[in-house]
Scaffold this active site. Structure first.
Site, PDB file in Angstrom:
ATOM      1  N   LEU A  90       0.817  -1.208   0.000  1.00 42.31           N
ATOM      2  CA  LEU A  90       0.000   0.000   0.000  1.00 42.31           C
ATOM      3  C   LEU A  90       0.846   1.252   0.000  1.00 42.31           C
ATOM      4  CD1 LEU A  90      -2.981  -0.853   2.378  1.00 42.31           C
ATOM      5  CD2 LEU A  90      -2.982  -0.716  -0.095  1.00 42.31           C
ATOM      6  N   CYS A  91       1.895   1.246  -0.805  1.00 45.38           N
ATOM      7  CA  CYS A  91       2.691   2.456  -0.904  1.00 45.38           C
ATOM      8  C   CYS A  91       2.981   2.748  -2.376  1.00 45.38           C
ATOM      9  CB  CYS A  91       3.953   2.368  -0.067  1.00 45.38           C
ATOM     10  SG  CYS A  91       4.783   0.810  -0.166  1.00 45.38           S
TER      11      CYS A  91
END
Lengths: 293, 142
Positions: A90-91
């Site tokens: 999630l980056c």
């Protein structure tokens, strides 16, 4: 009517997602500021070590230093890549970019006829190379979220040991440099053998420096290990700050997307509702007309 | 001639101490050394011990766990992995560490392990001494 209910549910679920992404954005934003602070707090140490090395290079002839194992260059047969990724996703494109660059570098080295081994740091790099047919020296995963000197020391000692035992002839670091909040760049840096900085006299006009117990011992036991540790520590700090900045951007984009999606879904929902009402009205009017006969 | 020099104690994480001082006493690998202003350039490896610095008549103590000491022109820098000012040290924890290290030292037979225990003991003792110094200074002030 069933259609209306489905759209309503969809809007609810997107709203929930938005809540999560905007919370994650806020958390990452708070953390990235602290990570940046740690970066700048670590700088005085690095610049001092470099200064000391510059002074030594200035005062000592290169021949005296060339026998130090970490400085000695030899023909390169095998290269190890330290690939610094994150443990969590999630980056955005953060990990993808690192792995892409690492693979390009591996292909380049292999086409030059060199053997390549990897040292993945972080779960994402470890997972990416798990199924690739390439030698993995060691995985370093689940390191603390805030990098400390201890981990840097552990990795550096391990790598230096392999280097001095001549199991590898060069080491490079694939990591991300924190340029600013929006830009993070993947960089490939030479790590071992150490390239000494250019000599520079920081204390002109003063007598020549005394080295105790003696210079070579000092270099071998203190300065070079400290330098090597610190380069890696810096790389870990940069990577941590970059990861957080990337996550912040990704979550900020996700929140904007969710907002847009909610907007267009609401529009569809209202249109459908209006359509329903119009149709009902039509039916009533038609019914009334029919009764009139 | 200058009467003070700048002393900086830097760890990879932060600058622990930065002040103009009149005198510095530290323990190098091969013995104690005191540095006064206008000392000639020197680079030496440090042992595990306390460092004392006097600034404006006040004495500061810090535990230094190895590292490098560099004397430049009226500027002294200590680079170390761990440095703690006396006032920052948790004495109870340091005492526990000392007791643990002492117990381990007597139990271990392996050479390497004994050495590790000895190092841990030296660290604990250095921290205790730095904490002690900070305490006596406080008393003098009150």
């Amino acid at each position: 009517m069933a259609n209306l209910k489905a759209i309503r549910q969809r809007i609810k679920s997107v709203q929930n997602t938005k809540k999560i992404t905007s919370a994650m954005r806020l958390v990452a934003a708070a953390k990235v500021r602290r990570a940046q602070m740690r970066n700048s707090n670590a700088r005085p140490f690095t610049s001092k070590v470099v200064e000391m090395l510059q002074q030594i290079v200035h005062e000592v002839s290169p021949i005296d230093l060339q026998d130090l194992p970490l400085l000695k260059k030899r023909p390169i047969k095998k290269v190890a890549l330290i690939i610094i990724s994150s443990d969590r996703g999630l980056c955005g494109g953060y990990n993808g970019n690192i792995i892409k660059q690492a693979i390009l570098r591996i292909q380049q080295l292999q086409s030059e006829g060199k053997e390549v081994a990897v040292i993945p740091v972080g779960l994402k790099a470890a997972a990416a190379f798990k199924r690739v047919k390439i030698e993995k020296i060691k995985n370093y995963t689940q390191l603390p979220a805030i990098p400390t000197v201890e981990e840097a020391k552990m990795i550096a000692e391990n790598v230096c040991d392999l280097y001095t035992k001549k199991q590898i002839d060069a080491v490079e670091i694939v990591g991300t440099d924190f340029v600013n909040m929006i830009r993070q760049e993947v960089k490939i840096k030479n790590y071992l053998p150490i390239t000494l900085p250019e000599g520079k006299d920081h204390f002109p006009k003063s007598a020549e420096t005394l080295y105790e117990p003696d210079l070579i011992e000092l270099m071998e036991e203190e300065l070079l290990p400290k330098y090597v540790e610190n380069v890696l520590y810096q790389a870990l700090l940069e990577a941590a700050a970059s990861e957080l900045a990337a996550r912040m951007n990704a979550m900020s984009n996700a929140t904007t997307n969710a907002k847009e999606l909610i907007g267009s879904l609401t529009l569809i929902y209202n249109k459908a509702r209006q359509g329903n009402i119009t149709q009902e009205l039509l039916e009533i009017v038609a019914g009334a007309e029919a009764l009139k006969g | 001639m200058a009467k003070t020099f700048k002393l900086k104690v830097i760890t990879p994480e932060r600058i622990v101490f930065e002040k103009d001082v009149e005198k510095l006493t530290a323990t190098a690998r091969d013995g104690q050394l005191t540095i006064l202003p206008n000392h000639e350039p020197l680079v030496t490896a440090l042992g595990i011990d306390v460092m004392r610095a006097t600034a404006a008549g006040e004495e500061y103590g810090a535990a230094i766990i190895g590292g490098i000491l560099e004397v430049g022109v009226n500027e002294v820098t200590i680079l170390t992995d761990t440095a703690e000012m006396g006032i920052e040290i948790d004495e109870a924890r340091a005492k526990q560490a000392q007791a643990r290290a002492e117990a381990e030292k007597t139990q271990r037979t392996d050479k390497l392990e004994t050495h590790a225990a000895e190092l841990a003991l030296a660290r604990a003792v250095a921290r205790l001494r730095a904490a002690e110094m900070a305490k006596t200074r406080k008393k003098l002030h009150h």
